[in-house]
Design a protein around this motif. Structure first.
Motif, PDB file in Angstrom:
ATOM      1  N   ILE A   8      48.789  28.535  54.931  1.00  0.00           N
ATOM      2  CA  ILE A   8      49.478  29.095  53.775  1.00  0.00           C
ATOM      3  C   ILE A   8      48.432  29.309  52.691  1.00  0.00           C
ATOM      4  O   ILE A   8      47.658  28.393  52.382  1.00  0.00           O
ATOM      5  CB  ILE A   8      50.570  28.154  53.256  1.00  0.00           C
ATOM      6  N   LEU A   9      48.381  30.507  52.133  1.00  0.00           N
ATOM      7  CA  LEU A   9      47.442  30.807  51.047  1.00  0.00           C
ATOM      8  C   LEU A   9      48.222  30.991  49.757  1.00  0.00           C
ATOM      9  O   LEU A   9      48.990  31.944  49.603  1.00  0.00           O
ATOM     10  CB  LEU A   9      46.640  32.071  51.369  1.00  0.00           C
ATOM     11  N   PHE A  10      48.034  30.070  48.825  1.00  0.00           N
ATOM     12  CA  PHE A  10      48.606  30.212  47.489  1.00  0.00           C
ATOM     13  C   PHE A  10      47.599  30.968  46.624  1.00  0.00           C
ATOM     14  O   PHE A  10      46.458  30.530  46.471  1.00  0.00           O
ATOM     15  CB  PHE A  10      48.912  28.845  46.880  1.00  0.00           C
ATOM     16  N   ALA A  11      48.032  32.089  46.086  1.00  0.00           N
ATOM     17  CA  ALA A  11      47.174  32.919  45.244  1.00  0.00           C
ATOM     18  C   ALA A  11      47.786  32.970  43.852  1.00  0.00           C
ATOM     19  O   ALA A  11      48.931  33.413  43.687  1.00  0.00           O
ATOM     20  CB  ALA A  11      47.051  34.326  45.828  1.00  0.00           C
ATOM     21  N   GLN A  12      47.026  32.513  42.851  1.00  0.00           N
ATOM     22  CA  GLN A  12      47.601  32.376  41.509  1.00  0.00           C
ATOM     23  C   GLN A  12      46.882  33.226  40.479  1.00  0.00           C
ATOM     24  O   GLN A  12      45.675  33.112  40.293  1.00  0.00           O
ATOM     25  CB  GLN A  12      47.576  30.919  41.062  1.00  0.00           C
ATOM     26  N   HIS A  13      47.634  34.076  39.812  1.00  0.00           N
ATOM     27  CA  HIS A  13      47.055  34.918  38.754  1.00  0.00           C
ATOM     28  C   HIS A  13      46.864  34.109  37.479  1.00  0.00           C
ATOM     29  O   HIS A  13      47.276  32.955  37.367  1.00  0.00           O
ATOM     30  CB  HIS A  13      47.920  36.153  38.510  1.00  0.00           C
ATOM     31  N   GLY A  14      46.210  34.739  36.507  1.00  0.00           N
ATOM     32  CA  GLY A  14      45.873  34.048  35.276  1.00  0.00           C
ATOM     33  C   GLY A  14      46.698  34.484  34.083  1.00  0.00           C
ATOM     34  O   GLY A  14      47.787  35.048  34.215  1.00  0.00           O
ATOM     35  N   GLY A  20      50.511  41.013  36.823  1.00  0.00           N
ATOM     36  CA  GLY A  20      51.199  39.858  37.371  1.00  0.00           C
ATOM     37  C   GLY A  20      50.491  39.352  38.612  1.00  0.00           C
ATOM     38  O   GLY A  20      49.268  39.234  38.646  1.00  0.00           O
ATOM     39  N   CYS A  21      51.274  39.093  39.639  1.00  0.00           N
ATOM     40  CA  CYS A  21      50.689  38.553  40.873  1.00  0.00           C
ATOM     41  C   CYS A  21      50.146  39.642  41.789  1.00  0.00           C
ATOM     42  O   CYS A  21      49.582  39.343  42.841  1.00  0.00           O
ATOM     43  CB  CYS A  21      51.728  37.721  41.610  1.00  0.00           C
ATOM     44  N   GLN A  22      50.283  40.907  41.409  1.00  0.00           N
ATOM     45  CA  GLN A  22      49.959  41.990  42.331  1.00  0.00           C
ATOM     46  C   GLN A  22      48.482  42.067  42.693  1.00  0.00           C
ATOM     47  O   GLN A  22      48.120  42.200  43.863  1.00  0.00           O
ATOM     48  CB  GLN A  22      50.421  43.326  41.744  1.00  0.00           C
ATOM     49  N   ALA A  40      52.287  34.087  46.255  1.00  0.00           N
ATOM     50  CA  ALA A  40      51.657  34.401  44.963  1.00  0.00           C
ATOM     51  C   ALA A  40      52.698  34.278  43.850  1.00  0.00           C
ATOM     52  O   ALA A  40      53.380  35.254  43.513  1.00  0.00           O
ATOM     53  CB  ALA A  40      51.055  35.806  44.990  1.00  0.00           C
ATOM     54  N   PRO A  41      52.845  33.102  43.276  1.00  0.00           N
ATOM     55  CA  PRO A  41      53.856  32.908  42.220  1.00  0.00           C
ATOM     56  C   PRO A  41      53.641  33.834  41.022  1.00  0.00           C
ATOM     57  O   PRO A  41      52.512  33.995  40.546  1.00  0.00           O
ATOM     58  CB  PRO A  41      53.662  31.439  41.823  1.00  0.00           C
ATOM     59  N   GLU A  42      54.724  34.422  40.568  1.00  0.00           N
ATOM     60  CA  GLU A  42      54.701  35.311  39.403  1.00  0.00           C
ATOM     61  C   GLU A  42      55.082  34.512  38.155  1.00  0.00           C
ATOM     62  O   GLU A  42      56.157  33.916  38.093  1.00  0.00           O
ATOM     63  CB  GLU A  42      55.694  36.454  39.617  1.00  0.00           C
ATOM     64  N   LEU A  43      54.181  34.494  37.166  1.00  0.00           N
ATOM     65  CA  LEU A  43      54.419  33.724  35.953  1.00  0.00           C
ATOM     66  C   LEU A  43      54.908  34.566  34.784  1.00  0.00           C
ATOM     67  O   LEU A  43      55.435  34.023  33.817  1.00  0.00           O
ATOM     68  CB  LEU A  43      53.129  32.991  35.538  1.00  0.00           C
ATOM     69  N   HIS A  44      54.716  35.890  34.862  1.00  0.00           N
ATOM     70  CA  HIS A  44      55.081  36.829  33.796  1.00  0.00           C
ATOM     71  C   HIS A  44      54.166  36.616  32.577  1.00  0.00           C
ATOM     72  O   HIS A  44      54.100  35.525  32.025  1.00  0.00           O
ATOM     73  CB  HIS A  44      56.555  36.708  33.414  1.00  0.00           C
ATOM     74  N   TRP A  45      53.510  37.685  32.188  1.00  0.00           N
ATOM     75  CA  TRP A  45      52.395  37.555  31.250  1.00  0.00           C
ATOM     76  C   TRP A  45      52.814  37.001  29.880  1.00  0.00           C
ATOM     77  O   TRP A  45      52.062  36.269  29.248  1.00  0.00           O
ATOM     78  CB  TRP A  45      51.663  38.885  31.095  1.00  0.00           C
ATOM     79  N   VAL A  46      54.016  37.304  29.432  1.00  0.00           N
ATOM     80  CA  VAL A  46      54.433  36.805  28.116  1.00  0.00           C
ATOM     81  C   VAL A  46      54.493  35.275  28.124  1.00  0.00           C
ATOM     82  O   VAL A  46      54.077  34.614  27.164  1.00  0.00           O
ATOM     83  CB  VAL A  46      55.805  37.395  27.707  1.00  0.00           C
ATOM     84  N   HIS A 185      35.617  39.661  33.741  1.00  0.00           N
ATOM     85  CA  HIS A 185      36.595  38.605  34.011  1.00  0.00           C
ATOM     86  C   HIS A 185      37.767  39.127  34.834  1.00  0.00           C
ATOM     87  O   HIS A 185      38.150  38.516  35.839  1.00  0.00           O
ATOM     88  CB  HIS A 185      37.093  38.028  32.688  1.00  0.00           C
ATOM     89  N   SER A 186      38.322  40.260  34.441  1.00  0.00           N
ATOM     90  CA  SER A 186      39.474  40.790  35.163  1.00  0.00           C
ATOM     91  C   SER A 186      39.103  41.248  36.567  1.00  0.00           C
ATOM     92  O   SER A 186      39.918  41.159  37.498  1.00  0.00           O
ATOM     93  CB  SER A 186      40.118  41.943  34.383  1.00  0.00           C
ATOM     94  N   ASP A 187      37.875  41.713  36.751  1.00  0.00           N
ATOM     95  CA  ASP A 187      37.462  42.209  38.070  1.00  0.00           C
ATOM     96  C   ASP A 187      37.176  41.089  39.063  1.00  0.00           C
ATOM     97  O   ASP A 187      37.035  41.355  40.267  1.00  0.00           O
ATOM     98  CB  ASP A 187      36.235  43.110  37.941  1.00  0.00           C
ATOM     99  N   LEU A 188      37.085  39.850  38.604  1.00  0.00           N
ATOM    100  CA  LEU A 188      36.911  38.743  39.543  1.00  0.00           C
ATOM    101  C   LEU A 188      38.097  38.643  40.500  1.00  0.00           C
ATOM    102  O   LEU A 188      37.989  38.055  41.573  1.00  0.00           O
ATOM    103  CB  LEU A 188      36.742  37.417  38.794  1.00  0.00           C
ATOM    104  N   ARG A 189      39.222  39.236  40.129  1.00  0.00           N
ATOM    105  CA  ARG A 189      40.425  39.193  40.975  1.00  0.00           C
ATOM    106  C   ARG A 189      40.363  40.170  42.132  1.00  0.00           C
ATOM    107  O   ARG A 189      41.178  40.085  43.059  1.00  0.00           O
ATOM    108  CB  ARG A 189      41.672  39.543  40.157  1.00  0.00           C
TER     109      ARG A 189
END
Length: 210
Positions: A8-14, A20-22, A40-46, A185-189
């Protein structure tokens, strides 16, 4: 993928990730790991502008549900920026998970505390997520990496940071460390060099071919 995943791979956005998680999901799928379930849990940016604890609780619920559904299946974790801080907190709270964790990959995560967060909330008054991201979590993270193979990927865009997170704040004693050059920073994803480093790290376990 078979009905029963092998990993199982958990992938987490920042934080404040408008995709979002896309984007982090695309990175996870692009790694093309055989028989792997990507979560990939979605946290919603707000929500990521405020406090870390509710985000930890949200991800914890998803992880607990997934682990109970697939007992004994090893897990991998890839987390970027604030997502890495979140996962360090989760792992610190759940040492019972450690034996199931194949590896932890942190992308531009300010484990030593974000210098920008300290500028926003210099007195620790509790100004949104800045209060939580300013904290130095090096001590608890060293305990984790002593038990879990960990790769840290940072980037230096010329001033000792990736435009958001300082290289210094990402370093964890005991973890494998790679510092790329010129990756924002954003391109590290999503950067291909990041993917290559993750493949190389996984290949050391003789389970994945680059």
């Amino acid at each position: 993928m078979s009905l029963q995943p092998q990993t199982i791979l958990f992938a987490q956005h920042g934080m404040t990730d408008l995709s979002g998680c896309q984007t982090i999901s695309r990175l996870a799928y692009a790694l093309d790991l055989k028989d792997t379930l990507v979560v990939a849990p979605e946290l919603h940016w707000v929500r990521t502008l405020f406090y870390l604890e509710p985000l930890i609780q949200s991800v914890q619920a998803i992880v607990l549900e997934t682990l109970s559904k697939y007992p004994g299946v090893p897990i991998r974790i890839i987390a970027t920026s604030m997502g890495g801080v979140l996962w360090v907190e989760l792992l610190d709270r759940h040492p019972e998970w450690w034996s199931r964790v194949h590896s932890l990959v942190l992308l531009g995560s300010p484990i030593g505390g974000s210098h920008i967060a300290r500028m926003v909330d210099p007195y620790g008054w509790g100004i949104g997520i800045a209060r939580d991201l300013a904290i130095d979590r090096s001590a608890i993270t060293r305990k984790i990496v002593a038990e879990i193979p960990t790769l840290v990927i940072a980037s230096d865009c010329g001033k000792g940071d990736d435009g958001v997170v300082s290289v210094e704040s990402t370093v964890i004693r005991g973890a494998e460390f790679v510092c790329l050059s010129g990756v924002s920073h954003s391109d590290l994803r999503c950067n291909s060099a990041v993917m290559r480093e993750i493949w190389k790290f996984y290949a050391k376990f003789a389970e994945v071919e680059p």
